[in-house]
Design a protein around this motif. Structure first.
Motif, PDB file in Angstrom:
ATOM      1  N   ALA A 250       0.838  -1.201   0.000  1.00 57.06           N
ATOM      2  CA  ALA A 250       0.000   0.000   0.000  1.00 57.06           C
ATOM      3  C   ALA A 250       0.875   1.253   0.000  1.00 57.06           C
ATOM      4  O   ALA A 250       2.004   1.236   0.491  1.00 57.06           O
ATOM      5  CB  ALA A 250      -0.906   0.001   1.229  1.00 57.06           C
ATOM      6  N   PRO A 251       0.376   2.367  -0.554  1.00 56.70           N
ATOM      7  CA  PRO A 251       1.112   3.620  -0.465  1.00 56.70           C
ATOM      8  C   PRO A 251       1.451   3.946   0.994  1.00 56.70           C
ATOM      9  O   PRO A 251       0.608   3.839   1.884  1.00 56.70           O
ATOM     10  CB  PRO A 251       0.141   4.642  -1.047  1.00 56.70           C
ATOM     11  CG  PRO A 251      -0.698   3.854  -2.009  1.00 56.70           C
ATOM     12  CD  PRO A 251      -0.876   2.513  -1.347  1.00 56.70           C
ATOM     13  N   GLY A 252       2.718   4.299   1.230  1.00 54.18           N
ATOM     14  CA  GLY A 252       3.170   4.646   2.566  1.00 54.18           C
ATOM     15  C   GLY A 252       3.723   3.500   3.374  1.00 54.18           C
ATOM     16  O   GLY A 252       4.282   3.705   4.455  1.00 54.18           O
ATOM     17  N   TYR A 253       3.571   2.246   2.852  1.00 59.75           N
ATOM     18  CA  TYR A 253       3.971   1.077   3.628  1.00 59.75           C
ATOM     19  C   TYR A 253       4.712   0.071   2.749  1.00 59.75           C
ATOM     20  O   TYR A 253       4.227  -0.306   1.681  1.00 59.75           O
ATOM     21  CB  TYR A 253       2.746   0.393   4.244  1.00 59.75           C
ATOM     22  CG  TYR A 253       1.893   1.322   5.066  1.00 59.75           C
ATOM     23  CD1 TYR A 253       2.351   1.824   6.271  1.00 59.75           C
ATOM     24  CD2 TYR A 253       0.625   1.709   4.615  1.00 59.75           C
ATOM     25  CE1 TYR A 253       1.575   2.685   7.031  1.00 59.75           C
ATOM     26  CE2 TYR A 253      -0.161   2.562   5.365  1.00 59.75           C
ATOM     27  CZ  TYR A 253       0.322   3.051   6.575  1.00 59.75           C
ATOM     28  OH  TYR A 253      -0.452   3.903   7.323  1.00 59.75           O
ATOM     29  N   ASP A 254       5.877  -0.368   3.208  1.00 60.68           N
ATOM     30  CA  ASP A 254       6.628  -1.406   2.515  1.00 60.68           C
ATOM     31  C   ASP A 254       6.125  -2.784   2.947  1.00 60.68           C
ATOM     32  O   ASP A 254       5.628  -2.958   4.067  1.00 60.68           O
ATOM     33  CB  ASP A 254       8.118  -1.285   2.828  1.00 60.68           C
ATOM     34  CG  ASP A 254       8.720   0.018   2.325  1.00 60.68           C
ATOM     35  OD1 ASP A 254       8.335   0.469   1.230  1.00 60.68           O
ATOM     36  OD2 ASP A 254       9.589   0.580   3.030  1.00 60.68           O
ATOM     37  N   LEU A 255       6.275  -3.756   2.055  1.00 61.95           N
ATOM     38  CA  LEU A 255       5.764  -5.112   2.275  1.00 61.95           C
ATOM     39  C   LEU A 255       6.893  -6.126   2.146  1.00 61.95           C
ATOM     40  O   LEU A 255       7.714  -6.047   1.222  1.00 61.95           O
ATOM     41  CB  LEU A 255       4.677  -5.427   1.243  1.00 61.95           C
ATOM     42  CG  LEU A 255       4.072  -6.837   1.255  1.00 61.95           C
ATOM     43  CD1 LEU A 255       3.284  -7.080   2.538  1.00 61.95           C
ATOM     44  CD2 LEU A 255       3.191  -7.049   0.025  1.00 61.95           C
ATOM     45  N   TYR A 256       6.913  -7.069   3.077  1.00 62.87           N
ATOM     46  CA  TYR A 256       7.881  -8.173   3.067  1.00 62.87           C
ATOM     47  C   TYR A 256       7.112  -9.485   3.143  1.00 62.87           C
ATOM     48  O   TYR A 256       6.090  -9.577   3.830  1.00 62.87           O
ATOM     49  CB  TYR A 256       8.807  -8.065   4.272  1.00 62.87           C
ATOM     50  CG  TYR A 256       9.567  -9.335   4.623  1.00 62.87           C
ATOM     51  CD1 TYR A 256      10.867  -9.543   4.167  1.00 62.87           C
ATOM     52  CD2 TYR A 256       8.998 -10.316   5.436  1.00 62.87           C
ATOM     53  CE1 TYR A 256      11.571 -10.704   4.509  1.00 62.87           C
ATOM     54  CE2 TYR A 256       9.694 -11.482   5.773  1.00 62.87           C
ATOM     55  CZ  TYR A 256      10.978 -11.661   5.310  1.00 62.87           C
ATOM     56  OH  TYR A 256      11.669 -12.808   5.641  1.00 62.87           O
ATOM     57  N   TYR A 257       7.617 -10.507   2.440  1.00 60.78           N
ATOM     58  CA  TYR A 257       7.117 -11.852   2.697  1.00 60.78           C
ATOM     59  C   TYR A 257       8.227 -12.875   2.532  1.00 60.78           C
ATOM     60  O   TYR A 257       9.147 -12.720   1.730  1.00 60.78           O
ATOM     61  CB  TYR A 257       5.899 -12.220   1.838  1.00 60.78           C
ATOM     62  CG  TYR A 257       6.004 -11.980   0.351  1.00 60.78           C
ATOM     63  CD1 TYR A 257       6.514 -12.947  -0.496  1.00 60.78           C
ATOM     64  CD2 TYR A 257       5.531 -10.790  -0.209  1.00 60.78           C
ATOM     65  CE1 TYR A 257       6.569 -12.741  -1.870  1.00 60.78           C
ATOM     66  CE2 TYR A 257       5.580 -10.571  -1.575  1.00 60.78           C
ATOM     67  CZ  TYR A 257       6.105 -11.549  -2.405  1.00 60.78           C
ATOM     68  OH  TYR A 257       6.164 -11.343  -3.760  1.00 60.78           O
ATOM     69  N   LEU A 258       8.127 -13.899   3.381  1.00 59.41           N
ATOM     70  CA  LEU A 258       9.013 -15.051   3.351  1.00 59.41           C
ATOM     71  C   LEU A 258       8.259 -16.181   2.685  1.00 59.41           C
ATOM     72  O   LEU A 258       7.159 -16.536   3.108  1.00 59.41           O
ATOM     73  CB  LEU A 258       9.404 -15.430   4.782  1.00 59.41           C
ATOM     74  CG  LEU A 258      10.314 -16.636   4.984  1.00 59.41           C
ATOM     75  CD1 LEU A 258      11.698 -16.381   4.399  1.00 59.41           C
ATOM     76  CD2 LEU A 258      10.418 -16.963   6.474  1.00 59.41           C
ATOM     77  N   ASN A 259       8.828 -16.740   1.616  1.00 61.24           N
ATOM     78  CA  ASN A 259       8.213 -17.842   0.870  1.00 61.24           C
ATOM     79  C   ASN A 259       8.875 -19.161   1.230  1.00 61.24           C
ATOM     80  O   ASN A 259      10.108 -19.272   1.197  1.00 61.24           O
ATOM     81  CB  ASN A 259       8.346 -17.638  -0.634  1.00 61.24           C
ATOM     82  CG  ASN A 259       7.388 -16.616  -1.194  1.00 61.24           C
ATOM     83  OD1 ASN A 259       7.722 -15.887  -2.119  1.00 61.24           O
ATOM     84  ND2 ASN A 259       6.186 -16.527  -0.649  1.00 61.24           N
ATOM     85  N   VAL A 260       8.060 -20.156   1.562  1.00 63.52           N
ATOM     86  CA  VAL A 260       8.535 -21.498   1.891  1.00 63.52           C
ATOM     87  C   VAL A 260       7.847 -22.469   0.938  1.00 63.52           C
ATOM     88  O   VAL A 260       6.616 -22.527   0.897  1.00 63.52           O
ATOM     89  CB  VAL A 260       8.197 -21.872   3.347  1.00 63.52           C
ATOM     90  CG1 VAL A 260       8.856 -23.199   3.711  1.00 63.52           C
ATOM     91  CG2 VAL A 260       8.624 -20.773   4.307  1.00 63.52           C
ATOM     92  N   MET A 261       8.638 -23.235   0.180  1.00 63.77           N
ATOM     93  CA  MET A 261       8.074 -24.138  -0.820  1.00 63.77           C
ATOM     94  C   MET A 261       8.717 -25.518  -0.742  1.00 63.77           C
ATOM     95  O   MET A 261       9.905 -25.646  -0.448  1.00 63.77           O
ATOM     96  CB  MET A 261       8.293 -23.564  -2.226  1.00 63.77           C
ATOM     97  CG  MET A 261       7.513 -22.298  -2.518  1.00 63.77           C
ATOM     98  SD  MET A 261       7.923 -21.558  -4.138  1.00 63.77           S
ATOM     99  CE  MET A 261       9.440 -20.676  -3.713  1.00 63.77           C
ATOM    100  N   ALA A 262       7.927 -26.529  -1.025  1.00 64.90           N
ATOM    101  CA  ALA A 262       8.401 -27.898  -1.212  1.00 64.90           C
ATOM    102  C   ALA A 262       7.233 -28.699  -1.785  1.00 64.90           C
ATOM    103  O   ALA A 262       6.076 -28.291  -1.672  1.00 64.90           O
ATOM    104  CB  ALA A 262       8.892 -28.522   0.083  1.00 64.90           C
ATOM    105  N   GLY A 263       7.544 -29.832  -2.396  1.00 58.36           N
ATOM    106  CA  GLY A 263       6.477 -30.621  -3.000  1.00 58.36           C
ATOM    107  C   GLY A 263       6.894 -32.047  -3.251  1.00 58.36           C
ATOM    108  O   GLY A 263       8.002 -32.463  -2.888  1.00 58.36           O
ATOM    109  N   PRO A 264       6.023 -32.821  -3.898  1.00 53.21           N
ATOM    110  CA  PRO A 264       6.254 -34.258  -4.080  1.00 53.21           C
ATOM    111  C   PRO A 264       7.047 -34.628  -5.320  1.00 53.21           C
ATOM    112  O   PRO A 264       7.348 -35.813  -5.510  1.00 53.21           O
ATOM    113  CB  PRO A 264       4.830 -34.803  -4.180  1.00 53.21           C
ATOM    114  CG  PRO A 264       4.073 -33.700  -4.861  1.00 53.21           C
ATOM    115  CD  PRO A 264       4.671 -32.421  -4.323  1.00 53.21           C
TER     116      PRO A 264
END
Length: 304
Positions: A250-264
């Motif tokens: 959003a305007p005025g706010y920075d965004l962070y995310y941690l991605n965790v992935m695994a599969g078969p």
């Protein structure tokens, strides 16, 4: 909120267990291949990681930590120097193979990412200076990716982990994409966890707790899912299938995310398919510059 939202999107604290602020693991309904644990540690506190047949990456979100880890052929103590916050550039991380027990001590917020496996790899300490930093996209789709746990950077058995910083007003996880079918050389089957943090832009006079972003996931032929959520620090989205994105700062706010992935799938690979309706957007980046607010580093953003 739809039933799908309630199953796959969780507010901070909804998944609290055993001293952890949030826990996602094989006991989470409908979940099998990935996990995450998040905690806010105070001085003198210790969190224990049992041998549950998972490999792990310990990721300082803010603060510094010491990890005593026990696995063949002995015991080690590793210091994680960490960082002031997730918006202060890369951090050092610690990869722990399956068959490991550990104790985490320190002060600050820490995440432990997990994937079940019986295949043991050597433990590894990755300094912040060795973390591959990628500036992805262009213009208002610019974001910064720290690829410390991707196949190109880490020899893990199943686990794929990275973190993304999206400056205020920018879009990431875009175009919407999926990885829920096994198509050799084209697409992987991967569960994915999004762990979010948000913060006012440096120098902003914002009230505590007001920062936010937006996140969306929608159905694919592999399954029905519907998340359209305002996200704040500590929130977690689970993506078992479906197109996911955008994640919008959003305007005025920075965004962070941690991605965790695994599969078969037999191969540890991150291969995606864009939503055909929006794939053309990638071509619009040609000729556009990367957002000049990137990269975020510990000496550029300062204290928050």
């Amino acid at each position: 909120m739809s039933t799908s939202d309630q199953r796959w999107f969780h507010r901070r604290g909804d998944l609290a267990r055993d001293g952890w602020e949030s826990v996602v693991d094989a006991t989470t309904p409908g979940w099998e291949h990935t996990g995450i644990r998040v905690a806010n540690l105070q001085e003198g506190e210790t969190l224990t990681l049992d041998d549950r047949g998972v490999e792990r990456i310990v990721v300082p979100l803010g603060g510094e930590f010491r990890v005593v880890h026990h696995h063949f052929p002995g015991e080690w103590e590793t210091r994680l120097h960490g960082r002031a916050s997730v918006f202060d550039g890369p951090t050092d991380v610690l990869y722990l193979p399956t068959g490991t027990t550990a104790e985490v001590r320190g002060h600050g917020r820490v995440a432990v990412t997990e994937a079940p496996t019986a295949e043991a790899r050597p433990w590894q300490y990755i300094p912040a200076s060795d973390t591959p930093v990628e500036l992805r996209g262009a213009g208002r789709s610019s974001r910064q990716v720290h690829n410390f746990g991707t196949p190109q950077a880490l020899d893990a058995a199943r686990l794929i982990v990275c973190e993304v910083i999206t400056p205020a007003e920018n879009w990431s996880s875009y175009p919407p994409h999926k990885h829920d079918e096994h198509v050799p050389g084209h697409e992987s089957r991967l569960e994915e966890i999004y762990y979010f943090e948000t913060a006012p832009v440096a120098g902003a006079d914002a009230a505590p707790g007001t920062s936010f972003g937006m996140f969306s996931t929608y159905s694919s032929p592999a399954g029905d899912i519907d998340i359209n959520a305002m996200v704040r620090t500590g929130d977690i989205a689970l993506v078992p299938f479906g197109y996911h994105g955008p994640a919008v700062a959003a305007p005025g706010y920075d965004l962070y995310y941690l991605n965790v992935m695994a599969g078969p799938d037999p191969e540890r690979a991150w291969l995606i398919s864009d939503d055909p309706a929006h794939a053309w957007v990638r071509d619009t980046w040609n000729g556009q510059a990367i957002d000049d607010r990137l990269p975020f580093t510990d000496d550029k953003e300062g204290d928050r």
